[in-house]
Every structure is written in structure tokens, then in C-alpha cells.
Design a protein around this motif. Structure first.
Motif, PDB file in Angstrom:
ATOM      1  N   MET A 188       0.835  -1.190   0.000  1.00  0.00           N
ATOM      2  CA  MET A 188       0.000   0.000   0.000  1.00  0.00           C
ATOM      3  C   MET A 188       0.876   1.248   0.000  1.00  0.00           C
ATOM      4  N   LYS A 189       0.457   2.240  -0.753  1.00  0.00           N
ATOM      5  CA  LYS A 189       1.199   3.487  -0.846  1.00  0.00           C
ATOM      6  C   LYS A 189       1.065   4.289   0.439  1.00  0.00           C
ATOM      7  N   LYS A 190       2.115   5.046   0.752  1.00  0.00           N
ATOM      8  CA  LYS A 190       2.120   5.918   1.914  1.00  0.00           C
ATOM      9  C   LYS A 190       1.190   7.102   1.671  1.00  0.00           C
ATOM     10  N   SER A 191       0.449   7.490   2.683  1.00  0.00           N
ATOM     11  CA  SER A 191      -0.389   8.679   2.611  1.00  0.00           C
ATOM     12  C   SER A 191       0.511   9.904   2.511  1.00  0.00           C
ATOM     13  N   LYS A 192       0.173  10.805   1.599  1.00  0.00           N
ATOM     14  CA  LYS A 192       1.011  11.975   1.359  1.00  0.00           C
ATOM     15  C   LYS A 192       0.233  13.260   1.577  1.00  0.00           C
ATOM     16  N   LYS A 193       0.991  14.290   1.936  1.00  0.00           N
ATOM     17  CA  LYS A 193       0.450  15.648   2.010  1.00  0.00           C
ATOM     18  C   LYS A 193       0.721  16.287   0.658  1.00  0.00           C
ATOM     19  N   ILE A 194      -0.365  16.610  -0.054  1.00  0.00           N
ATOM     20  CA  ILE A 194      -0.245  17.196  -1.386  1.00  0.00           C
ATOM     21  C   ILE A 194      -0.774  18.622  -1.348  1.00  0.00           C
ATOM     22  N   VAL A 195       0.024  19.549  -1.834  1.00  0.00           N
ATOM     23  CA  VAL A 195      -0.383  20.943  -1.966  1.00  0.00           C
ATOM     24  C   VAL A 195      -0.686  21.200  -3.436  1.00  0.00           C
ATOM     25  N   ILE A 196      -1.875  21.737  -3.695  1.00  0.00           N
ATOM     26  CA  ILE A 196      -2.262  22.117  -5.049  1.00  0.00           C
ATOM     27  C   ILE A 196      -2.277  23.640  -5.120  1.00  0.00           C
ATOM     28  N   ILE A 197      -1.595  24.174  -6.113  1.00  0.00           N
ATOM     29  CA  ILE A 197      -1.611  25.614  -6.357  1.00  0.00           C
ATOM     30  C   ILE A 197      -2.254  25.829  -7.721  1.00  0.00           C
ATOM     31  N   THR A 198      -3.389  26.527  -7.719  1.00  0.00           N
ATOM     32  CA  THR A 198      -4.088  26.776  -8.973  1.00  0.00           C
ATOM     33  C   THR A 198      -3.783  28.179  -9.482  1.00  0.00           C
ATOM     34  N   GLY A 199      -3.963  28.363 -10.793  1.00  0.00           N
ATOM     35  CA  GLY A 199      -3.688  29.660 -11.383  1.00  0.00           C
ATOM     36  C   GLY A 199      -4.868  30.312 -12.060  1.00  0.00           C
ATOM     37  N   SER A 200      -6.008  29.653 -12.091  1.00  0.00           N
ATOM     38  CA  SER A 200      -7.151  30.180 -12.840  1.00  0.00           C
ATOM     39  C   SER A 200      -8.023  31.096 -11.998  1.00  0.00           C
ATOM     40  N   PRO A 201      -8.465  32.211 -12.582  1.00  0.00           N
ATOM     41  CA  PRO A 201      -9.455  33.047 -11.895  1.00  0.00           C
ATOM     42  C   PRO A 201     -10.878  32.558 -12.133  1.00  0.00           C
ATOM     43  N   ARG A 202     -11.056  31.582 -13.018  1.00  0.00           N
ATOM     44  CA  ARG A 202     -12.371  31.071 -13.403  1.00  0.00           C
ATOM     45  C   ARG A 202     -12.771  29.889 -12.524  1.00  0.00           C
ATOM     46  N   LYS A 203     -13.706  30.110 -11.620  1.00  0.00           N
ATOM     47  CA  LYS A 203     -14.114  29.052 -10.681  1.00  0.00           C
ATOM     48  C   LYS A 203     -14.814  27.893 -11.377  1.00  0.00           C
ATOM     49  N   ASN A 204     -15.440  28.134 -12.501  1.00  0.00           N
ATOM     50  CA  ASN A 204     -16.126  27.059 -13.205  1.00  0.00           C
ATOM     51  C   ASN A 204     -15.351  26.644 -14.457  1.00  0.00           C
ATOM     52  N   GLY A 205     -14.055  26.926 -14.458  1.00  0.00           N
ATOM     53  CA  GLY A 205     -13.236  26.655 -15.623  1.00  0.00           C
ATOM     54  C   GLY A 205     -12.761  25.220 -15.739  1.00  0.00           C
ATOM     55  N   ASN A 206     -12.074  24.959 -16.797  1.00  0.00           N
ATOM     56  CA  ASN A 206     -11.627  23.608 -17.129  1.00  0.00           C
ATOM     57  C   ASN A 206     -10.503  23.103 -16.227  1.00  0.00           C
ATOM     58  N   SER A 207      -9.554  23.977 -15.880  1.00  0.00           N
ATOM     59  CA  SER A 207      -8.481  23.508 -14.983  1.00  0.00           C
ATOM     60  C   SER A 207      -9.046  23.210 -13.593  1.00  0.00           C
ATOM     61  N   PHE A 208     -10.039  23.998 -13.136  1.00  0.00           N
ATOM     62  CA  PHE A 208     -10.669  23.709 -11.852  1.00  0.00           C
ATOM     63  C   PHE A 208     -11.388  22.364 -11.884  1.00  0.00           C
ATOM     64  N   ALA A 209     -12.022  22.043 -13.010  1.00  0.00           N
ATOM     65  CA  ALA A 209     -12.706  20.747 -13.130  1.00  0.00           C
ATOM     66  C   ALA A 209     -11.703  19.607 -12.974  1.00  0.00           C
ATOM     67  N   MET A 210     -10.528  19.766 -13.554  1.00  0.00           N
ATOM     68  CA  MET A 210      -9.493  18.725 -13.407  1.00  0.00           C
ATOM     69  C   MET A 210      -8.977  18.671 -11.976  1.00  0.00           C
ATOM     70  N   VAL A 211      -8.837  19.825 -11.331  1.00  0.00           N
ATOM     71  CA  VAL A 211      -8.386  19.855  -9.933  1.00  0.00           C
ATOM     72  C   VAL A 211      -9.389  19.150  -9.036  1.00  0.00           C
ATOM     73  N   GLU A 212     -10.668  19.371  -9.288  1.00  0.00           N
ATOM     74  CA  GLU A 212     -11.709  18.744  -8.459  1.00  0.00           C
ATOM     75  C   GLU A 212     -11.617  17.221  -8.514  1.00  0.00           C
ATOM     76  N   VAL A 213     -11.498  16.652  -9.713  1.00  0.00           N
ATOM     77  CA  VAL A 213     -11.435  15.191  -9.806  1.00  0.00           C
ATOM     78  C   VAL A 213     -10.092  14.669  -9.309  1.00  0.00           C
ATOM     79  N   PHE A 214      -9.012  15.423  -9.536  1.00  0.00           N
ATOM     80  CA  PHE A 214      -7.708  15.033  -8.996  1.00  0.00           C
ATOM     81  C   PHE A 214      -7.803  14.957  -7.472  1.00  0.00           C
ATOM     82  N   THR A 215      -8.377  15.985  -6.868  1.00  0.00           N
ATOM     83  CA  THR A 215      -8.501  16.052  -5.405  1.00  0.00           C
ATOM     84  C   THR A 215      -9.314  14.876  -4.863  1.00  0.00           C
TER      85      THR A 215
END
Length: 183
Positions: free
Chosen positions: A1-28
Motif C-alpha cells: 500500500m502506498k504511503k499517505s502523502k500531504k499534497i499541496v495544489i496551487i491553482t492559477g485560474s481566476p475562473r471558478k467554473n473553468g476547465n483547470s478547476f474541473a481537473m483539480v476537483e477530480v484530482f482532489t
């Protein structure tokens, strides 16, 4: 089993309903499903001034002597096992607000903190359908992570998305999920 990690996500989009946010949501969601903890910073909503190269980093007890929101981000970067940059492509590279965060990573070099022993990843989308458009951001990402001695686990580069929701016409969502599974 993989070790639990602390992951920091830094986003750059000002668009809350944008495409990069959609990818961040599923990644998270996938990363949390895999047992990792996520801390997210939306750089577009933060006050982060450019680095002045004063080299007084961490000498006042904070990462940056000029008190801005980078001082909220820096401690979590130090504690993190992994850093993920998620952003739309702006003029062939990172948008200004996320670039300001990256510029202040200079504090880590000056102080020899948060260098080495971290994983990282890049999630980017753009309107253009020409993959070489990503060359500038990929170069900046690679040089940054090489300088900090971080190990890249992958990149998600999704062209041909402009309007909110266009990401669902691509395999970008699936790529973001697969990237989360690499941590």
C-alpha cells in the motif's frame, strides 16, 4: 500500500467554473480516495507580490519579509510531500498570480528549505489545439522543479478547451484521475 502523502495544489485560474478547476476537483477527490491529504491554494484569489530578491527570506520568521499570502503557502510547501500546479495556459506559460508564487520559491533556495525529496506534477489546459503551445510552461515547470530537486510524477496537458465545460469533451478528466493515482 502506498504511503499517505500531504499534497499541496496551487491553482492559477481566476475562473471558478473553468476547465483547470474541473481537473483539480477530480484530482482532489481521487487523491483523497487514495488516502492523501490535500491543501489547495487558489493563487488568483490571493495577494502575492513579486519577489524582490532581497535575500532576507526566513530571517523574520516568515518565508518572505514582505508580508503577503505567500507566507500562508510556504509552511505547507515545506511540510508537503508533493506539489501540484494546476492552471490554464496564459501567453505560453503560467498566469501572473501563480508565477508570483513560483518566483517566491526563491526563498526555499536562499534558505535551503523545501529543496529535494518532493514529488510534483503539472495540470494545464489551453484553448489552442497545437501541442507545442505547452512548450513554454513545460520548460518553466521543468526548470523550477529541477532547481528545487523535486521529482515530477507526470503532466496532464489538455488542448482545445476554451469555454467552461469543454474539458468534458476531452480525456482531461480521466488524465487528472490517472495522475492522482501516481502519487
Amino acid at each position: 500500500m502506498k504511503k499517505s502523502k500531504k499534497i499541496v495544489i496551487i491553482t492559477g485560474s481566476p475562473r471558478k467554473n473553468g476547465n483547470s478547476f474541473a481537473m483539480v476537483e477530480v484530482f482532489t477527490k481521487e487523491a483523497e480516495r487514495n488516502g492523501h491529504s490535500i491543501t489547495r491554494y487558489d493563487a488568483a484569489d490571493m495577494t502575492i507580490k513579486g519577489c524582490t530578491a532581497c535575500e532576507t527570506c526566513f530571517k523574520t520568521g516568515k518565508a518572505c519579509s514582505f508580508d503577503d499570502d505567500f507566507n500562508k503557502i510556504a509552511p505547507t510547501i515545506e511540510e508537503a510531500d508533493a506539489i501540484v500546479f494546476a492552471t490554464p495556459l496564459y501567453w505560453f506559460t503560467f498566469p501572473a498570480k501563480i508565477k508570483a508564487v513560483i518566483d517566491k520559491f526563491y526563498a526555499f533556495l536562499v534558505s535551503k528549505r523545501a529543496v529535494g525529496n518532493k514529488e510534483c506534477a503539472l495540470i494545464v489546459c489551453c484553448e489552442d489545439n497545437d501541442l507545442p503551445m505547452f512548450d513554454g510552461i513545460r520548460f518553466a515547470y521543468k526548470q523550477t522543479t529541477d532547481l528545487l530537486q523535486w521529482q515530477s510524477v507526470g503532466e496532464v496537458l489538455v488542448p482545445s478547451v476554451a469555454a467552461p465545460g469543454d474539458i468534458h469533451k476531452t480525456n482531461g478528466i480521466e488524465q487528472a484521475i490517472a495522475l492522482a493515482d501516481k502519487f
